[in-house]
Design a protein around this motif. Structure first.
Motif, PDB file in Angstrom:
ATOM      1  N   THR A 165       0.725  -1.373   0.028  1.00 51.24           N
ATOM      2  CA  THR A 165      -0.042  -0.162   0.207  1.00 51.24           C
ATOM      3  C   THR A 165       1.002   1.265   0.037  1.00 51.24           C
ATOM      4  OG1 THR A 165      -1.885  -1.084   1.139  1.00 51.24           O
ATOM      5  CG2 THR A 165      -1.641   1.150   1.386  1.00 51.24           C
ATOM      6  N   TRP A 166       0.491   2.411  -0.775  1.00 51.44           N
ATOM      7  CA  TRP A 166       1.715   3.404  -0.883  1.00 51.44           C
ATOM      8  C   TRP A 166       0.738   4.685  -0.978  1.00 51.44           C
ATOM      9  CZ3 TRP A 166       0.345   5.992  -5.179  1.00 51.44           C
ATOM     10  CH2 TRP A 166      -0.676   5.254  -6.391  1.00 51.44           C
ATOM     11  N   ILE A 167       1.409   5.733  -0.568  1.00 55.77           N
ATOM     12  CA  ILE A 167       1.282   7.056  -1.328  1.00 55.77           C
ATOM     13  C   ILE A 167       2.134   7.916  -1.523  1.00 55.77           C
ATOM     14  CG2 ILE A 167       1.366   7.870   1.343  1.00 55.77           C
ATOM     15  CD1 ILE A 167      -1.204   9.654   1.027  1.00 55.77           C
ATOM     16  N   ASP A 168       1.711   8.655  -2.658  1.00 51.50           N
ATOM     17  CA  ASP A 168       2.709   9.719  -3.350  1.00 51.50           C
ATOM     18  C   ASP A 168       2.437  10.987  -2.877  1.00 51.50           C
ATOM     19  OD1 ASP A 168       4.194  11.237  -4.853  1.00 51.50           O
ATOM     20  OD2 ASP A 168       4.276   9.704  -6.591  1.00 51.50           O
ATOM     21  N   PHE A 169       2.963  11.787  -1.850  1.00 48.73           N
ATOM     22  CA  PHE A 169       2.443  12.808  -1.316  1.00 48.73           C
ATOM     23  C   PHE A 169       2.881  14.005  -2.409  1.00 48.73           C
ATOM     24  CE2 PHE A 169       3.395  10.847   2.768  1.00 48.73           C
ATOM     25  CZ  PHE A 169       1.927  10.917   3.308  1.00 48.73           C
ATOM     26  N   GLY A 170       3.917  13.816  -3.251  1.00 50.95           N
ATOM     27  CA  GLY A 170       3.924  15.095  -4.229  1.00 50.95           C
ATOM     28  C   GLY A 170       3.123  14.975  -5.103  1.00 50.95           C
ATOM     29  N   GLU A 171       2.557  14.005  -5.810  1.00 48.32           N
ATOM     30  CA  GLU A 171       1.952  13.612  -6.723  1.00 48.32           C
ATOM     31  C   GLU A 171       0.078  13.660  -6.264  1.00 48.32           C
ATOM     32  OE1 GLU A 171       1.907  13.460 -10.184  1.00 48.32           O
ATOM     33  OE2 GLU A 171       4.150  12.923 -10.677  1.00 48.32           O
ATOM     34  N   GLN A 172       0.099  13.489  -4.894  1.00 44.45           N
ATOM     35  CA  GLN A 172      -1.017  13.417  -4.317  1.00 44.45           C
ATOM     36  C   GLN A 172      -1.919  12.235  -4.767  1.00 44.45           C
ATOM     37  OE1 GLN A 172      -2.158  17.778  -4.451  1.00 44.45           O
ATOM     38  NE2 GLN A 172      -2.597  17.555  -2.034  1.00 44.45           N
ATOM     39  N   PHE A 173      -1.266  10.891  -5.032  1.00 50.88           N
ATOM     40  CA  PHE A 173      -2.274   9.836  -5.346  1.00 50.88           C
ATOM     41  C   PHE A 173      -1.624   8.778  -4.338  1.00 50.88           C
ATOM     42  CE2 PHE A 173      -2.598  11.872  -9.445  1.00 50.88           C
ATOM     43  CZ  PHE A 173      -3.825  11.446  -9.732  1.00 50.88           C
ATOM     44  N   TYR A 174      -2.576   7.985  -4.048  1.00 56.02           N
ATOM     45  CA  TYR A 174      -2.460   6.814  -2.991  1.00 56.02           C
ATOM     46  C   TYR A 174      -3.132   5.542  -3.763  1.00 56.02           C
ATOM     47  CZ  TYR A 174      -7.407   6.769  -1.517  1.00 56.02           C
ATOM     48  OH  TYR A 174      -8.604   6.578  -1.449  1.00 56.02           O
ATOM     49  N   GLY A 175      -2.675   4.281  -3.496  1.00 60.42           N
ATOM     50  CA  GLY A 175      -2.907   3.115  -4.027  1.00 60.42           C
ATOM     51  C   GLY A 175      -2.851   1.991  -3.143  1.00 60.42           C
ATOM     52  N   GLU A 218     -12.709  13.352 -16.668  1.00 62.25           N
ATOM     53  CA  GLU A 218     -11.534  14.157 -16.376  1.00 62.25           C
ATOM     54  C   GLU A 218     -10.928  13.608 -15.303  1.00 62.25           C
ATOM     55  OE1 GLU A 218     -14.500  16.579 -18.643  1.00 62.25           O
ATOM     56  OE2 GLU A 218     -14.822  15.491 -16.746  1.00 62.25           O
ATOM     57  N   GLY A 219     -11.666  12.737 -14.463  1.00 62.78           N
ATOM     58  CA  GLY A 219     -10.864  12.030 -13.277  1.00 62.78           C
ATOM     59  C   GLY A 219     -10.314  10.824 -13.753  1.00 62.78           C
ATOM     60  N   LEU A 220     -10.973  10.300 -14.847  1.00 66.92           N
ATOM     61  CA  LEU A 220     -10.365   8.745 -15.408  1.00 66.92           C
ATOM     62  C   LEU A 220      -9.028   9.072 -16.094  1.00 66.92           C
ATOM     63  CD1 LEU A 220     -10.310   6.006 -15.892  1.00 66.92           C
ATOM     64  CD2 LEU A 220     -11.770   6.051 -17.883  1.00 66.92           C
ATOM     65  N   VAL A 221      -9.008  10.401 -16.998  1.00 65.22           N
ATOM     66  CA  VAL A 221      -7.788  10.779 -17.917  1.00 65.22           C
ATOM     67  C   VAL A 221      -6.857  11.207 -16.886  1.00 65.22           C
ATOM     68  CG1 VAL A 221      -7.004  12.643 -19.245  1.00 65.22           C
ATOM     69  CG2 VAL A 221      -9.173  11.635 -19.656  1.00 65.22           C
ATOM     70  N   GLU A 222      -7.059  11.829 -15.913  1.00 65.84           N
ATOM     71  CA  GLU A 222      -5.968  12.191 -14.796  1.00 65.84           C
ATOM     72  C   GLU A 222      -5.177  10.988 -14.150  1.00 65.84           C
ATOM     73  OE1 GLU A 222      -5.262  15.137 -11.071  1.00 65.84           O
ATOM     74  OE2 GLU A 222      -7.039  14.188 -11.510  1.00 65.84           O
ATOM     75  N   VAL A 223      -6.010   9.950 -13.617  1.00 67.75           N
ATOM     76  CA  VAL A 223      -5.569   8.838 -13.198  1.00 67.75           C
ATOM     77  C   VAL A 223      -5.041   7.919 -14.010  1.00 67.75           C
ATOM     78  CG1 VAL A 223      -7.329   7.286 -13.263  1.00 67.75           C
ATOM     79  CG2 VAL A 223      -6.090   7.139 -11.229  1.00 67.75           C
ATOM     80  N   ARG A 224      -5.058   7.895 -15.496  1.00 65.65           N
ATOM     81  CA  ARG A 224      -4.774   7.004 -16.186  1.00 65.65           C
ATOM     82  C   ARG A 224      -3.113   7.757 -16.791  1.00 65.65           C
ATOM     83  NH1 ARG A 224      -6.116   2.759 -18.435  1.00 65.65           N
ATOM     84  NH2 ARG A 224      -8.641   2.048 -18.658  1.00 65.65           N
ATOM     85  N   GLU A 225      -3.036   9.208 -16.753  1.00 63.19           N
ATOM     86  CA  GLU A 225      -1.897   9.700 -17.051  1.00 63.19           C
ATOM     87  C   GLU A 225      -0.937   9.233 -16.053  1.00 63.19           C
ATOM     88  OE1 GLU A 225       1.252  12.358 -17.184  1.00 63.19           O
ATOM     89  OE2 GLU A 225      -0.305  12.348 -15.466  1.00 63.19           O
ATOM     90  N   PHE A 226      -1.433   9.201 -14.951  1.00 65.38           N
ATOM     91  CA  PHE A 226      -0.447   8.980 -13.679  1.00 65.38           C
ATOM     92  C   PHE A 226      -0.159   7.419 -13.625  1.00 65.38           C
ATOM     93  CE2 PHE A 226       0.214   7.325  -9.364  1.00 65.38           C
ATOM     94  CZ  PHE A 226       1.205   7.893  -8.773  1.00 65.38           C
ATOM     95  N   VAL A 227      -1.143   6.681 -13.791  1.00 64.10           N
ATOM     96  CA  VAL A 227      -0.709   5.319 -13.875  1.00 64.10           C
ATOM     97  C   VAL A 227       0.252   4.938 -14.924  1.00 64.10           C
ATOM     98  CG1 VAL A 227      -1.647   3.000 -14.235  1.00 64.10           C
ATOM     99  CG2 VAL A 227      -2.967   4.135 -12.843  1.00 64.10           C
ATOM    100  N   GLY A 228       0.168   5.575 -16.193  1.00 67.64           N
ATOM    101  CA  GLY A 228       0.986   5.367 -17.354  1.00 67.64           C
ATOM    102  C   GLY A 228       2.308   5.856 -16.702  1.00 67.64           C
TER     103      GLY A 228
END
Length: 280
Positions: free
Chosen positions: A141-151, A183-193
């Protein structure tokens, strides 16, 4: 702050360099990330299952469980009872309102501008068949504070969970649309890629809209209602309130039992009507 807290509380952890991260988690493209903190004893708690277990244990211990709506109390001084939506009366010596995103709806005049429910989109992506790199224990389990995503890794074959931790727009927990946005899906897909290249074109297998409910600072609200001697307001927790649930429960119970003071950072007086997040 996280590292300082772990050291202060003697929580077992590792500080990993960029090269150590790449060696341990080759499925992650760390990019400009040069170090991270790993807690080997941390884990994931399944929220719905945990809440049901707590309710079942409370019932076995003699507590009553009523799936009822409760109206806001009226008057001042000492509250004797509350009335449910079905007309039942509940009497008690103390009342604790821990209503999550509904707390400002129960007390709109007092908390309508101090508790902020926000719309948060959550996505689950399918992983390649037989590929265990995105499941536990290979993936933490992780969190990226810089990008503000977690997973969270793929648990129970539901998919690899990713969400943005940045506070979304205001949200009505009863009437809000729970369909994720393009828009939310596009943003998260860009990060995942970028961060998980193998999942660049992974199928979206599930998506949902949840809500945060934060105070102006992002810290908890734990305080007496200013108009009642025996009414407590507990909120502003979001996911943090859940994971700190046992400690929060003990803290609130102790305030009820011994009448001790509330820490200033939890008090109603510190909750502004302008959001200035300082706790993450």
């Amino acid at each position: 702050m996280t590292l300082a807290t772990l050291k202060k509380l003697n929580v077992r952890h590792e500080t990993l360099s960029g090269s150590a991260l790449e060696a341990r988690y080759p499925q992650i493209a760390f990019g400009s990330i040069t170090w991270a903190v790993f807690e080997p004893d941390s884990g994931v708690v399944m929220a719905r299952r945990a809440a049901q277990a707590v309710a079942e244990e409370a019932i076995r211990s003699g507590a009553g469980y009523l799936p009822e709506a409760v109206g806001a109390p009226s008057g001042k001084g000492r509250l004797a009872s509350v009335t449910t939506g079905s007309g039942a009366t509940i009497r008690a010596g103390h009342f604790v309102f821990a209503c999550g995103p509904w707390l400002p709806r129960v007390f709109p005049d007092l908390l309508g501008g101090r508790i902020f429910p926000t719309r948060q989109e959550v996505f689950f992506f399918g992983t390649p068949p037989g590929d265990r790199r995105f499941a536990s224990p290979a993936m933490p389990t992780w969190i990226d504070f810089g990008e503000q995503f977690y997973g969270i890794p793929d648990l129970e074959n539901r998919g690899f969970k990713i969400a943005c931790d940045r506070h979304g727009p205001a949200f009505d927990p009863d009437l809000g649309d729970r369909t994720v946005t393009r828009e939310g899906l596009v943003e998260v897909r860009e990060f995942v890629g970028r961060r998980f290249p193998v999942l660049k074109d992974a199928p979206l297998v599930e998506a949902r809209v949840c809500q945060y409910e934060n105070t102006s600072t992002g810290d908890f609200l734990i305080d007496r209602h200013p108009d009642f001697d025996n009414v407590w307001l507990v909120g502003g927790g979001s996911g943090h309130g859940f994971k700190h649930g046992p400690a929060l429960g003990e803290y609130v119970a102790a305030r009820l039992a011994d009448g001790g003071p509330v820490e200033p950072r939890f008090s109603l007086a510190t909750k502004d009507r302008v959001r200035k997040r300082s706790v993450f």
